[in-house]
Design a protein around this motif. Structure first.
Motif, short mmCIF file in Angstrom:
data_model
loop_
_atom_site.label_atom_id
_atom_site.label_comp_id
_atom_site.label_asym_id
_atom_site.label_seq_id
_atom_site.Cartn_x
_atom_site.Cartn_y
_atom_site.Cartn_z
N LEU A 88 0.83 -1.20 0.00
CA LEU A 88 0.00 0.00 0.00
C LEU A 88 0.86 1.25 0.00
O LEU A 88 0.56 2.23 -0.70
N ILE A 89 1.95 1.25 0.77
CA ILE A 89 2.83 2.40 0.81
C ILE A 89 3.46 2.64 -0.56
O ILE A 89 3.51 3.77 -1.05
N GLY A 90 3.94 1.58 -1.19
CA GLY A 90 4.53 1.72 -2.52
C GLY A 90 3.54 2.30 -3.52
O GLY A 90 3.89 3.17 -4.33
N SER A 91 2.31 1.84 -3.46
CA SER A 91 1.27 2.35 -4.36
C SER A 91 0.93 3.80 -4.05
O SER A 91 0.71 4.61 -4.96
N LEU A 92 0.87 4.15 -2.78
CA LEU A 92 0.58 5.54 -2.40
C LEU A 92 1.68 6.48 -2.85
O LEU A 92 1.42 7.63 -3.24
N ILE A 93 2.92 6.02 -2.78
CA ILE A 93 4.04 6.85 -3.25
C ILE A 93 3.86 7.18 -4.74
O ILE A 93 4.06 8.31 -5.17
N TYR A 94 3.47 6.17 -5.52
CA TYR A 94 3.24 6.43 -6.95
C TYR A 94 2.01 7.30 -7.16
O TYR A 94 1.96 8.10 -8.11
N LEU A 95 1.04 7.22 -6.29
CA LEU A 95 -0.16 8.04 -6.42
C LEU A 95 0.15 9.52 -6.22
O LEU A 95 -0.57 10.38 -6.73
N THR A 96 1.23 9.84 -5.50
CA THR A 96 1.58 11.25 -5.28
C THR A 96 2.02 11.95 -6.57
O THR A 96 2.23 13.16 -6.57
N VAL A 97 2.16 11.20 -7.66
CA VAL A 97 2.48 11.83 -8.95
C VAL A 97 1.42 12.87 -9.30
O VAL A 97 1.73 13.96 -9.79
N THR A 98 0.16 12.54 -9.03
CA THR A 98 -0.93 13.49 -9.32
C THR A 98 -1.65 13.97 -8.06
O THR A 98 -2.44 14.90 -8.13
N ARG A 99 -1.39 13.34 -6.92
CA ARG A 99 -2.06 13.72 -5.68
C ARG A 99 -1.04 14.33 -4.72
O ARG A 99 -0.57 13.70 -3.78
N LEU A 100 -0.70 15.58 -4.98
CA LEU A 100 0.30 16.26 -4.15
C LEU A 100 -0.18 16.46 -2.73
O LEU A 100 0.63 16.62 -1.81
N ASP A 101 -1.50 16.46 -2.52
CA ASP A 101 -2.04 16.73 -1.20
C ASP A 101 -1.75 15.62 -0.18
O ASP A 101 -1.91 15.84 1.02
N ILE A 102 -1.31 14.46 -0.65
CA ILE A 102 -1.00 13.39 0.30
C ILE A 102 0.51 13.16 0.41
O ILE A 102 0.95 12.24 1.10
N SER A 103 1.31 13.99 -0.24
CA SER A 103 2.76 13.77 -0.29
C SER A 103 3.37 13.71 1.10
O SER A 103 4.18 12.82 1.41
N HIS A 104 3.02 14.67 1.95
CA HIS A 104 3.67 14.76 3.26
C HIS A 104 3.32 13.57 4.15
O HIS A 104 4.22 12.95 4.75
#
Length: 258
Positions: free
Chosen positions: A72-88
């Motif tokens: 899940l963490i690996g997938s969320l990291i890739y999701l930050t490509v377009t979802r900057l609001d979850i980057s931090h």
């Protein structure tokens, strides 16, 4: 090379093109991620992390099988490509992958429920925007609750890192045939760091950051960047703090969202 017509989907990123520009999203990728986490209910949350939550390596029980957490963490990291609001917040939970616990997993599920509430959001690249580079720099001083150290070594190193990013972007634009004749604006709310950057005389208290000082000062003198003081209330990087991602901040990140 093959001409595959207009780009519409690439590596889990959906691309739509209009006269107003390009819109990038990861809706299908997010749906698959939610299925992996087995979040089939309709429950959503307004923020990716609760206010005043401090994750550490001791609270909660160790996960018997941390594989799903890591996936899940690996997938969320890739999701930050377009979802900057979850980057931090994704950066926070990714630091706990070596020994994840139940409290960490609950936080990951909250991030997913937040994303589920605005699953169609993405990035809008407007055809009317200018190519003027502008950046915001900030740092988290003594923000690590475990050892109280800075996670970025604070203000001045953050300025140096942002300067490096600006230089790379200028070189990239030059390779694409786009010149950047004017200095890039670098906004910072640390007035002490700005004063040190403009001062070519380094004192004992700044010797430990002397290399960074010379680096920033050099590019200031050569007109590559321009330091701009910004009030903390106008510091856009604060929008990425997990407890602040609420409706006003969300609209700032995604002004064209429906």
């Amino acid at each position: 090379m093959m001409n595959l017509d207009t780009l519409s989907y690439f590596l889990g990123i959906e691309v739509s093109s209009t006269s107003n520009g390009y819109y990038l999203s990861q809706t299908k990728y997010t749906s698959n991620l939610l299925s992996l986490a087995e979040l089939t209910d309709n429950k959503t949350v307004d923020t990716p992390l609760e206010n005043n939550v401090r994750l550490n390596t001791t609270n909660g029980e160790p996960l018997s099988n941390p594989t799903l957490y890591c996936q899940l963490i690996g997938s969320l990291i890739y999701l930050t490509v377009t979802r900057l609001d979850i980057s931090h917040v994704v950066h926070i939970v990714s630091q706990l992958m070596s020994a994840p616990r139940s409290t960490h997993y609950v936080t990951v599920l909250r991030i997913l429920r937040y994303v589920k509430g605005n699953i169609f959001q993405g990035l809008q690249f407007s055809s009317r925007s200018t190519l003027t580079l502008r950046a915001y720099s900030n740092a988290n001083w003594t923000g690590d609750p475990i050892d109280r150290r800075s996670t970025t070594e604070a203000g001045y190193y953050a300025l140096a890192n942002t300067t490096s990013e600006l230089l790379w972007l200028r070189w990239l634009l030059q390779d694409l045939g786009v010149d950047s004749p004017s200095p890039a604006s670098l906004h910072c709310d640390n007035y002490s760091a700005i004063q040190i950057a403009h001062n070519d005389i380094f004192h004992k208290r700044t010797k430990h950051i002397e290399i960074a000082c010379h680096f920033i000062h050099h590019h200031l003198l050569h007109g590559v960047l321009h330091l701009v003081p910004v009030c903390f209330v106008d510091q856009l990087t604060d929008l990425f703090l997990p407890g602040l991602i609420q409706q006003d901040a969300f609209e700032t990140l995604y002004p064209n969202s429906n």
